[in-house]
Structure formats: C-alpha cells, structure tokens
Design a protein around this motif. Structure first.
Motif, PDB file in Angstrom:
ATOM      1  N   GLN A  20      68.367  46.146  61.673  1.00 33.42           N
ATOM      2  CA  GLN A  20      67.570  46.482  62.657  1.00 33.42           C
ATOM      3  C   GLN A  20      67.497  44.799  63.513  1.00 33.42           C
ATOM      4  O   GLN A  20      67.710  44.837  64.732  1.00 33.42           O
ATOM      5  CB  GLN A  20      66.118  46.731  62.541  1.00 33.42           C
ATOM      6  N   LYS A  21      67.557  43.691  62.756  1.00 38.89           N
ATOM      7  CA  LYS A  21      67.477  42.543  63.207  1.00 38.89           C
ATOM      8  C   LYS A  21      68.813  42.390  63.789  1.00 38.89           C
ATOM      9  O   LYS A  21      68.799  41.604  64.996  1.00 38.89           O
ATOM     10  CB  LYS A  21      67.129  41.433  62.288  1.00 38.89           C
ATOM     11  N   ARG A  22      69.887  42.526  63.242  1.00 37.06           N
ATOM     12  CA  ARG A  22      71.096  42.402  63.719  1.00 37.06           C
ATOM     13  C   ARG A  22      71.444  42.889  65.064  1.00 37.06           C
ATOM     14  O   ARG A  22      71.836  42.511  65.911  1.00 37.06           O
ATOM     15  CB  ARG A  22      72.228  42.693  62.842  1.00 37.06           C
ATOM     16  N   LEU A  23      70.751  44.399  64.964  1.00 37.67           N
ATOM     17  CA  LEU A  23      70.974  45.272  66.235  1.00 37.67           C
ATOM     18  C   LEU A  23      70.183  44.809  67.485  1.00 37.67           C
ATOM     19  O   LEU A  23      70.704  44.656  68.663  1.00 37.67           O
ATOM     20  CB  LEU A  23      70.552  46.724  65.907  1.00 37.67           C
ATOM     21  N   ALA A  24      68.935  44.185  66.972  1.00 35.41           N
ATOM     22  CA  ALA A  24      68.121  43.479  68.317  1.00 35.41           C
ATOM     23  C   ALA A  24      68.789  42.404  68.726  1.00 35.41           C
ATOM     24  O   ALA A  24      68.873  42.219  69.933  1.00 35.41           O
ATOM     25  CB  ALA A  24      66.787  43.190  67.528  1.00 35.41           C
ATOM     26  N   ALA A  25      69.338  41.564  67.988  1.00 38.52           N
ATOM     27  CA  ALA A  25      70.178  40.344  68.318  1.00 38.52           C
ATOM     28  C   ALA A  25      71.250  40.797  69.418  1.00 38.52           C
ATOM     29  O   ALA A  25      71.596  40.495  70.172  1.00 38.52           O
ATOM     30  CB  ALA A  25      70.469  39.516  67.385  1.00 38.52           C
ATOM     31  N   LEU A  26      72.124  41.846  68.693  1.00 37.26           N
ATOM     32  CA  LEU A  26      73.147  42.129  69.543  1.00 37.26           C
ATOM     33  C   LEU A  26      72.900  42.671  70.707  1.00 37.26           C
ATOM     34  O   LEU A  26      73.512  42.481  71.717  1.00 37.26           O
ATOM     35  CB  LEU A  26      73.935  43.227  68.594  1.00 37.26           C
ATOM     36  N   THR A  27      71.766  43.637  70.846  1.00 33.45           N
ATOM     37  CA  THR A  27      71.445  43.972  72.045  1.00 33.45           C
ATOM     38  C   THR A  27      71.098  43.077  73.164  1.00 33.45           C
ATOM     39  O   THR A  27      71.438  43.351  74.285  1.00 33.45           O
ATOM     40  CB  THR A  27      70.137  45.268  71.628  1.00 33.45           C
ATOM     41  N   ILE A  31      74.571  43.138  75.204  1.00 26.63           N
ATOM     42  CA  ILE A  31      74.351  44.053  76.098  1.00 26.63           C
ATOM     43  C   ILE A  31      73.180  43.590  77.193  1.00 26.63           C
ATOM     44  O   ILE A  31      73.612  43.941  78.319  1.00 26.63           O
ATOM     45  CB  ILE A  31      73.768  45.382  75.655  1.00 26.63           C
ATOM     46  N   GLY A  32      72.358  42.766  76.774  1.00 26.81           N
ATOM     47  CA  GLY A  32      71.350  42.236  77.643  1.00 26.81           C
ATOM     48  C   GLY A  32      70.409  43.211  78.171  1.00 26.81           C
ATOM     49  O   GLY A  32      69.642  43.020  79.226  1.00 26.81           O
ATOM     50  N   ASP A  33      70.095  44.323  77.279  1.00 28.83           N
ATOM     51  CA  ASP A  33      69.185  45.372  77.639  1.00 28.83           C
ATOM     52  C   ASP A  33      67.658  44.615  76.843  1.00 28.83           C
ATOM     53  O   ASP A  33      67.443  44.727  75.773  1.00 28.83           O
ATOM     54  CB  ASP A  33      69.297  46.669  76.816  1.00 28.83           C
ATOM     55  N   LEU A  34      66.884  44.204  77.890  1.00 32.62           N
ATOM     56  CA  LEU A  34      65.546  43.649  77.332  1.00 32.62           C
ATOM     57  C   LEU A  34      64.703  44.593  76.857  1.00 32.62           C
ATOM     58  O   LEU A  34      63.848  44.451  75.755  1.00 32.62           O
ATOM     59  CB  LEU A  34      64.820  43.039  78.510  1.00 32.62           C
ATOM     60  N   ASP A  35      64.708  45.824  77.407  1.00 30.62           N
ATOM     61  CA  ASP A  35      63.531  46.834  77.023  1.00 30.62           C
ATOM     62  C   ASP A  35      63.993  47.268  75.593  1.00 30.62           C
ATOM     63  O   ASP A  35      63.165  47.562  74.761  1.00 30.62           O
ATOM     64  CB  ASP A  35      63.646  48.129  77.991  1.00 30.62           C
ATOM     65  N   LEU A  40      62.826  47.382  69.780  1.00 32.61           N
ATOM     66  CA  LEU A  40      63.585  47.018  68.363  1.00 32.61           C
ATOM     67  C   LEU A  40      62.852  45.904  67.885  1.00 32.61           C
ATOM     68  O   LEU A  40      62.187  46.107  66.582  1.00 32.61           O
ATOM     69  CB  LEU A  40      65.002  46.518  68.437  1.00 32.61           C
ATOM     70  N   ASP A  41      62.126  45.122  68.513  1.00 31.11           N
ATOM     71  CA  ASP A  41      61.523  44.065  67.858  1.00 31.11           C
ATOM     72  C   ASP A  41      60.141  44.527  67.705  1.00 31.11           C
ATOM     73  O   ASP A  41      59.217  43.927  66.770  1.00 31.11           O
ATOM     74  CB  ASP A  41      61.336  42.832  68.749  1.00 31.11           C
ATOM     75  N   GLU A  42      59.771  45.409  68.517  1.00 28.24           N
ATOM     76  CA  GLU A  42      58.306  45.962  68.274  1.00 28.24           C
ATOM     77  C   GLU A  42      57.943  46.509  66.763  1.00 28.24           C
ATOM     78  O   GLU A  42      57.015  46.659  66.346  1.00 28.24           O
ATOM     79  CB  GLU A  42      58.007  46.920  69.377  1.00 28.24           C
TER      80      GLU A  42
END
Length: 133
Positions: A20-27, A31-35, A40-42
């Motif tokens: 999940q941490k890797r996906l949040a960083a990658l996103t 991708i630049g998807d802030l939402d 994910l960070d939530e």
C-alpha cells in the motif's frame, strides 16, 4: 498501478502495508492523482502511525485538497492506536497544527446552514424556496 492494486487485495499483514505504501508513492509520483493518494494514505496512517514520511505526505495532501477535518479524524485514530508515547506526541502536535483550518471549515458550514434556514423561512409555508435548495 493496477497490478499493484490487485497484489494488495491478495496480500495480508506487513506485506500488504508495504505494498500500500509503494502504491501510494507510485500514485503520487507517476500518476499525480492527489485524491487517490490521499485515500491510500488515509488507510496507511492508522496502520503505521510511526511512519513519518507517510504522515508528512498525508498532511501535505490534506492541505492541498482542503480536507483538514478528515485528516484530523485520521490522525486521532492513529494517535489512539499507537503505544509509543513519542509517536503519539508527534501525531497530536501535527493534529494541533490542523485545528485552525478545522475551525474555519466548521464555521463555514455553520454559515451555509444558517443561510439555508433563512431562505427556507423566507419562502413561507408554500415551500417555493425548498425546491431551489
């Protein structure tokens, strides 16, 4: 990113958290998807409240997206879930920094509610103004 999301569904425990941490960083970075990164960070922050990097990113996103109230709720859950007093103190300090923005958001919501009440009362018993809300 899509493959990593599928991987997260199949993993459990610490491996899932790291994915999940890797996906949040990658996103955020690719991708630049802030939402989506905020969402994910939530999930990550209460599970690993000691990760300063994730919390810092989460707070920056909360400020950028004007989601201070949601961030305060998440940080409260994270602080109550940690046993380390130093981590709890850092989280509560971060939460304290969000309070002015939370108070402003609550005040703005009250103004909107009061405005709606005035418009409803001005419409009288026919309820014409109810349809405009």
């Amino acid at each position: 990113a899509r493959l990593m999301a599928i991987e997260i569904e199949n993993l459990r425990g610490p491996k899932r958290l790291e994915a999940q941490k890797r996906l949040a960083a990658l996103t955020l970075e690719q991708i630049g998807d802030l939402d989506k990164t905020f969402a994910l960070d939530e999930v990550i922050v209460p599970l690993d409240p000691g990760d300063n990097e994730v919390r810092a990113r989460y707070l920056k996103l909360a400020s950028a997206l004007d989601k201070h109230v949601e961030a305060t709720r998440t940080l409260t859950r994270a602080a109550s879930g940690t046993k380390d007093p130093a981590v709890r103190a850092r989280i509560l300090a971060e939460e304290h920094r969000l309070l002015p923005a939370v108070v402003r958001a609550i005040a703005e919501r009250r103004v909107v509610v009061e405005d709606r009440k005035v418009r409803i009362l001005a419409g009288g018993p026919s309820g014409e103004n109810l349809r405009s809300l």
